[in-house]
Design a protein around this motif. Structure first.
Motif, PDB file in Angstrom:
ATOM      1  N   PHE A 192       0.814  -1.217   0.000  1.00 23.38           N
ATOM      2  CA  PHE A 192       0.000   0.000   0.000  1.00 23.38           C
ATOM      3  C   PHE A 192       0.851   1.273   0.000  1.00 23.38           C
ATOM      4  CE2 PHE A 192      -1.541   3.215   3.053  1.00 23.38           C
ATOM      5  CZ  PHE A 192      -2.642   3.701   2.360  1.00 23.38           C
ATOM      6  N   LEU A 209      -6.127  -0.568   6.828  1.00 21.86           N
ATOM      7  CA  LEU A 209      -5.091  -0.993   7.761  1.00 21.86           C
ATOM      8  C   LEU A 209      -5.372  -2.425   8.229  1.00 21.86           C
ATOM      9  CD1 LEU A 209      -2.565   0.014   9.242  1.00 21.86           C
ATOM     10  CD2 LEU A 209      -4.038   0.842  11.058  1.00 21.86           C
ATOM     11  N   SER A 262      -9.510   8.408   8.307  1.00 23.49           N
ATOM     12  CA  SER A 262     -10.922   8.048   8.163  1.00 23.49           C
ATOM     13  C   SER A 262     -11.171   6.586   8.513  1.00 23.49           C
ATOM     14  CB  SER A 262     -11.350   8.278   6.714  1.00 23.49           C
ATOM     15  OG  SER A 262     -10.682   7.334   5.887  1.00 23.49           O
TER      16      SER A 262
HETATM   17  C1  HEM Z   1      -0.098   2.679   8.690  1.00 24.30           C
HETATM   18  C2  HEM Z   1      -0.979   2.654   7.797  1.00 24.30           C
HETATM   19  C3  HEM Z   1      -1.654   3.829   7.144  1.00 24.30           C
HETATM   20  C4  HEM Z   1      -2.734   3.750   6.337  1.00 24.30           C
HETATM   21  C5  HEM Z   1      -3.476   2.470   5.938  1.00 24.30           C
HETATM   22  C6  HEM Z   1      -3.048   5.094   5.910  1.00 24.30           C
HETATM   23  C7  HEM Z   1      -4.074   5.407   5.051  1.00 24.30           C
HETATM   24  C8  HEM Z   1      -4.412   6.662   4.640  1.00 24.30           C
HETATM   25  C9  HEM Z   1      -5.564   7.004   3.842  1.00 24.30           C
HETATM   26  C10 HEM Z   1      -6.582   6.011   3.289  1.00 24.30           C
HETATM   27  C11 HEM Z   1      -5.564   8.348   3.680  1.00 24.30           C
HETATM   28  C12 HEM Z   1      -6.601   9.212   2.924  1.00 24.30           C
HETATM   29  C13 HEM Z   1      -7.435  10.010   3.907  1.00 24.30           C
HETATM   30  C14 HEM Z   1      -8.229   9.129   4.848  1.00 24.30           C
HETATM   31  O1  HEM Z   1      -8.966   8.243   4.361  1.00 24.30           O
HETATM   32  O2  HEM Z   1      -8.112   9.328   6.070  1.00 24.30           O
HETATM   33  C15 HEM Z   1      -4.395   8.854   4.366  1.00 24.30           C
HETATM   34  C16 HEM Z   1      -4.030  10.185   4.423  1.00 24.30           C
HETATM   35  C17 HEM Z   1      -2.962  10.671   5.119  1.00 24.30           C
HETATM   36  N1  HEM Z   1      -2.082   9.963   5.886  1.00 24.30           N
HETATM   37 FE1  HEM Z   1      -2.112   7.950   6.164  1.00 24.30          FE
HETATM   38  N2  HEM Z   1      -2.165   5.976   6.470  1.00 24.30           N
HETATM   39  C18 HEM Z   1      -1.301   5.241   7.250  1.00 24.30           C
HETATM   40  C19 HEM Z   1      -0.276   5.746   8.031  1.00 24.30           C
HETATM   41  C20 HEM Z   1       0.045   7.065   8.133  1.00 24.30           C
HETATM   42  C21 HEM Z   1       1.098   7.582   8.990  1.00 24.30           C
HETATM   43  C22 HEM Z   1       1.984   6.766   9.926  1.00 24.30           C
HETATM   44  C23 HEM Z   1       1.141   8.904   8.804  1.00 24.30           C
HETATM   45  C24 HEM Z   1       2.087   9.812   9.510  1.00 24.30           C
HETATM   46  C25 HEM Z   1       1.837  10.970   9.977  1.00 24.30           C
HETATM   47  C26 HEM Z   1       0.118   9.248   7.803  1.00 24.30           C
HETATM   48  C27 HEM Z   1      -0.159  10.509   7.311  1.00 24.30           C
HETATM   49  C28 HEM Z   1      -1.172  10.828   6.444  1.00 24.30           C
HETATM   50  C29 HEM Z   1      -1.458  12.181   5.982  1.00 24.30           C
HETATM   51  C30 HEM Z   1      -0.657  13.429   6.339  1.00 24.30           C
HETATM   52  C31 HEM Z   1      -2.578  12.077   5.172  1.00 24.30           C
HETATM   53  C32 HEM Z   1      -3.317  13.251   4.507  1.00 24.30           C
HETATM   54  C33 HEM Z   1      -2.982  13.376   3.061  1.00 24.30           C
HETATM   55  C34 HEM Z   1      -3.754  14.536   2.459  1.00 24.30           C
HETATM   56  O3  HEM Z   1      -4.966  14.573   2.594  1.00 24.30           O
HETATM   57  O4  HEM Z   1      -3.095  15.381   1.874  1.00 24.30           O
HETATM   58  N3  HEM Z   1      -0.526   8.092   7.426  1.00 24.30           N
HETATM   59  N4  HEM Z   1      -3.711   7.828   4.951  1.00 24.30           N
END
Ligand code: HEM
Length: 124
Positions: free
Chosen positions: A34, A70, A63
């Protein structure tokens, strides 16, 4: 669903884009497939490669769809109480994503500096 229990020593090894584990709430996830498609970018995930991302993940306010994604990547549990050990074992990011090393930066400063000094000596 696996109930495999992972040692901290094993989890920390998986910190590269081609092999990326993360711990969330004591569970281990293999996010390799992913990582490239992460909407927040690969780079931010690599900061937590082989580490606990619970707080960072929560702080972003991911979300319910993200939570579901995850869960699909769940591969087992971190050995109870191993969180601290995991952090102690934290490894530098793998080479291919690393910023230039301190030696490289020093070399870039020293080489021109020596060239200038050499030139001045030669001239004088
Ligand atoms: C570990 C598994 C992770 C998965 C499966 C995941 C999944 C996602 C998904 C699906 C989104 C799109 C928005 C939403 O649906 O909430 C997202 C956005 C985002 N994630 Fe993750 N995430 C993970 C880990 C992280 C980590 C560790 C960080 C560190 C800070 C992070 C930072 C962000 C940020 C900053 C966005 C916003 C992007 C934007 O809207 O510009 N994510 N993530």
């Amino acid at each position: 669903m696996s109930n495999r229990v992972f040692e901290a020593e094993e989890v920390v090894q998986h910190n590269s884009p081609k092999d990326l584990y993360m711990v969330f709430e004591g569970k281990v996830y293999d996010v390799t497939s992913f990582a490239e498609d992460h909407p927040g970018g690969l780079d931010i995930l690599l900061d937590y490669g082989g580490q606990d991302c619970t707080k960072a993940y929560r702080d972003v306010g991911h979300s319910a769809a993200a939570d579901e994604l995850l869960q699909e990547m769940y591969i087992g549990d971190l050995k109870p109480g191993a969180e601290e050990r995991l952090f102690e074992l934290r490894q530098p990011r793998t080479e291919e994503n690393d910023a230039p090393s301190i030696f490289m930066i020093l070399a870039l400063i020293l080489v021109p500096a020596l060239a200038v000094i050499g030139y001045m000596k030669f001239k004088g």
